[in-house]
Design an enzyme around this catalytic site. Structure first.
Site, PDB file in Angstrom:
ATOM      1  N   LYS A 260       0.850  -1.194   0.000  1.00  0.00           N
ATOM      2  CA  LYS A 260       0.000   0.000   0.000  1.00  0.00           C
ATOM      3  C   LYS A 260       0.877   1.231   0.000  1.00  0.00           C
ATOM      4  CE  LYS A 260      -4.111   1.867   0.571  1.00  0.00           C
ATOM      5  NZ  LYS A 260      -3.779   2.711  -0.605  1.00  0.00           N
TER       6      LYS A 260
ATOM      7  N   LYS B  27       5.118   2.197   8.455  1.00  0.00           N
ATOM      8  CA  LYS B  27       3.903   2.944   8.819  1.00  0.00           C
ATOM      9  C   LYS B  27       2.701   1.991   8.937  1.00  0.00           C
ATOM     10  CE  LYS B  27       3.416   6.745   6.429  1.00  0.00           C
ATOM     11  NZ  LYS B  27       3.045   7.767   5.420  1.00  0.00           N
TER      12      LYS B  27
ATOM     13  N   LYS C 141       5.394   2.348  -2.875  1.00  0.00           N
ATOM     14  CA  LYS C 141       5.302   3.750  -3.303  1.00  0.00           C
ATOM     15  C   LYS C 141       5.523   3.794  -4.796  1.00  0.00           C
ATOM     16  CE  LYS C 141       4.841   7.776  -1.177  1.00  0.00           C
ATOM     17  NZ  LYS C 141       4.210   7.954   0.139  1.00  0.00           N
TER      18      LYS C 141
ATOM     19  N   THR D 184      -5.116  12.660   6.140  1.00  0.00           N
ATOM     20  CA  THR D 184      -3.733  12.849   6.597  1.00  0.00           C
ATOM     21  C   THR D 184      -3.645  14.102   7.467  1.00  0.00           C
ATOM     22  OG1 THR D 184      -3.071  11.888   4.481  1.00  0.00           O
ATOM     23  CG2 THR D 184      -1.331  12.868   5.820  1.00  0.00           C
TER      24      THR D 184
ATOM     25  N   ASN E 221      -2.449  19.613   0.493  1.00  0.00           N
ATOM     26  CA  ASN E 221      -3.580  18.947   1.145  1.00  0.00           C
ATOM     27  C   ASN E 221      -3.341  18.771   2.644  1.00  0.00           C
ATOM     28  OD1 ASN E 221      -5.857  17.385   1.679  1.00  0.00           O
ATOM     29  ND2 ASN E 221      -4.894  15.509   0.987  1.00  0.00           N
TER      30      ASN E 221
ATOM     31  N   SER F  68      -7.432   5.236   4.136  1.00  0.00           N
ATOM     32  CA  SER F  68      -7.344   4.418   2.915  1.00  0.00           C
ATOM     33  C   SER F  68      -7.749   2.984   3.223  1.00  0.00           C
ATOM     34  CB  SER F  68      -5.916   4.393   2.381  1.00  0.00           C
ATOM     35  OG  SER F  68      -5.678   5.485   1.534  1.00  0.00           O
TER      36      SER F  68
HETATM   37  N1  GLU Z   1       0.537   8.868   0.363  1.00  0.00           N
HETATM   38  C1  GLU Z   1       0.094   8.711   1.702  1.00  0.00           C
HETATM   39  C2  GLU Z   1       1.236   8.357   2.627  1.00  0.00           C
HETATM   40  O1  GLU Z   1       2.358   8.689   2.387  1.00  0.00           O
HETATM   41  C3  GLU Z   1      -1.095   7.747   1.799  1.00  0.00           C
HETATM   42  C4  GLU Z   1      -0.840   6.361   1.310  1.00  0.00           C
HETATM   43  C5  GLU Z   1      -2.110   5.525   1.197  1.00  0.00           C
HETATM   44  O2  GLU Z   1      -3.174   5.974   1.564  1.00  0.00           O
HETATM   45  O3  GLU Z   1      -1.989   4.394   0.727  1.00  0.00           O
HETATM   46  O4  GLU Z   1       1.048   7.788   3.682  1.00  0.00           O
END
Ligand code: GLU
Length: 412
Positions: A66, A90, A102, A186, A217, A345
């Protein structure tokens, strides 16, 4: 120091103190899969440009991978790899059934039309299609990508598979199976972390002096929620520089100004400051919410905030961490502070898989509960072991993956 090197340095610092099962240290040091693709698209003027795109799946021990997709001129394999690793820790820290990934495309989105961005997103999705899916790897928005980007990704995936697949990406518009609260998730999580930090500093949100680097955002949502609670947001910046007003900036007005002007510059009744000035301004809470590598050994000694709440991924270098910890500046690490996005998410993905959608207050309540619980777990580990909160958060995340790897065993 390049970002990946700095993340690996942090990794070594943490795992040196852990007793990991054989081989786990080395396995988690490397991404499981890295995909590099060329993305040719036709520009509006008829020319064909070729962009480089990446998707890195760092680890899939706990579940599908993810993580977000970013569009930025600095995107490269090393950066995406480092960010994928942070996503693994995370997700594990937040007890989500996910590994970390990513992705990104090296491009300048500000110079592209909407149609060009759509063609880029659709072709990128088709180039990585065999690597993503609701049970494989689930992209989401990140820097310079948003709900519209996710809608194009979901549509492209669904058209190529021949059936609509809601759970392939998160951060989608509501009508396509998005979740209430995801867009501000976030920033809301960052706000909860400021709230928890204020409690341990014996301060209230009302009157708390906050400086925020980055007004995308994450930064703008955290600013708005704090402003609504009576905090004084005294400094804010975007990539062109910042503004300062010791009496606090009216964030609702500023958001309107940014919507109209696409930048915070020319906002009235403020002093102009640089992004570097912002980081060392006298305030209670500093929220870096832009790019990595902002708080370094060169400015960490001058940070005056009592707490740093990391809205961005990787804003503080390991050298800066050491200086801050000696100076008793508390850092709420990125993998905790900005986890609100991936937690919602996860809620979105669960709702998509069940075709059953929750109410907004239920979502916010669950988010707050999870963020506060993990905050307190990280805090008490850091107090018990006399380590900083980043070390504690990474330890919890890495140990969880290590335990799962140990029980699963090594194939074949
Ligand atoms: N891009 C966000 C992060 O760095 C969210 C990632 C997601 O929701 O999968 O945590």
């Amino acid at each position: 120091m390049p970002f990946l090197k700095s993340v690996l340095k942090q990794y070594d610092l943490v795992v040196d103190k852990l007793e990991l099962p054989d081989g786990v240290r080395e396995r988690l040091r490397h991404p499981k899969r890295s995909l590099i693709v060329s993305i040719p698209i036709e520009m509006d003027n008829g020319m064909i440009n070729v962009y480089k795109g990446y998707r890195v799946q760092h680890d899939i021990t706990l579940g599908p991978s993810k993580g977000g997709i970013r569009y930025h001129p600095n995107v490269n394999l090393e950066e995406v790899t480092a960010l994928a690793m942070l996503m693994s820790w995370k997700c594990a820290l937040m007890k989500l059934p996910y590994g970390g990934a990513k992705g990104g495309v090296c491009c300048t989105p500000a110079a592209m039309s909407l149609k060009e961005k759509e063609r880029l997103t659709r072709r990128f999705t088709s180039e990585i299609i065999w690597a993503i899916g609701p049970e494989e790897d689930i992209p989401a928005p990140d820097m310079n990508t948003n709900m519209q980007t996710m809608a194009w990704m979901m549509d492209t995936y669904s058209m190529l598979k021949g059936h609509t697949t809601l759970g392939v990406v998160t951060g989608k518009p509501l009508v396509l199976g998005g979740s209430l609260g995801r867009e501000e998730g976030t920033g809301r999580g960052v706000y909860y972390m400021v709230e928890e930090s204020a409690k341990i500093m014996g301060k209230e949100l009302k009157g708390l002096r906050v400086a925020i680097q980055g007004f995308g955002n994450v930064g703008s949502t955290a600013a708005r929620l704090l402003f609504e609670q009576g905090s004084k947001v005294i400094a804010v910046s975007d990539s062109n520089g910042g503004i300062y007003n010791r009496n606090g900036i009216d964030i609702e007005n500023l958001i309107q100004h940014v919507n109209e002007n696409k930048a915070i510059s020319h906002y009235p009744d403020v002093e102009i400051i640089t992004n570097q000035d912002l980081l060392t301004i006298d305030c209670d809470a500093l929220i870096p919410a832009s790019v990595e590598g902002q708080i370094t050994r060169y400015n960490a000694g001058n940070v005056k905030a009592g707490v740093i709440v990391e809205g961005a991924n990787g804003p503080t270098t390991p050298e800066a961490d050491m200086i801050l910890s000696e100076r008793n500046v508390r850092v709420i690490p990125d993998i905790l502070a900005n986890a609100g996005g991936v937690v919602i998410s996860y809620f979105e993905w669960v709702q998509d898989l069940q075709f059953y959608f929750w109410k907004e207050n239920e979502i916010q309540h669950r988010l707050k509960e999870i963020m506060a619980e993990i905050f307190n777990t990280v805090l008490s580990m850091s107090q018990k072991r006399k380590i900083d909160m980043r070390m504690a958060a990474w330890t919890l995340g890495i140990n969880r993956i290590a335990e799962a790897q140990k029980i699963r065993g090594l194939y074949p």
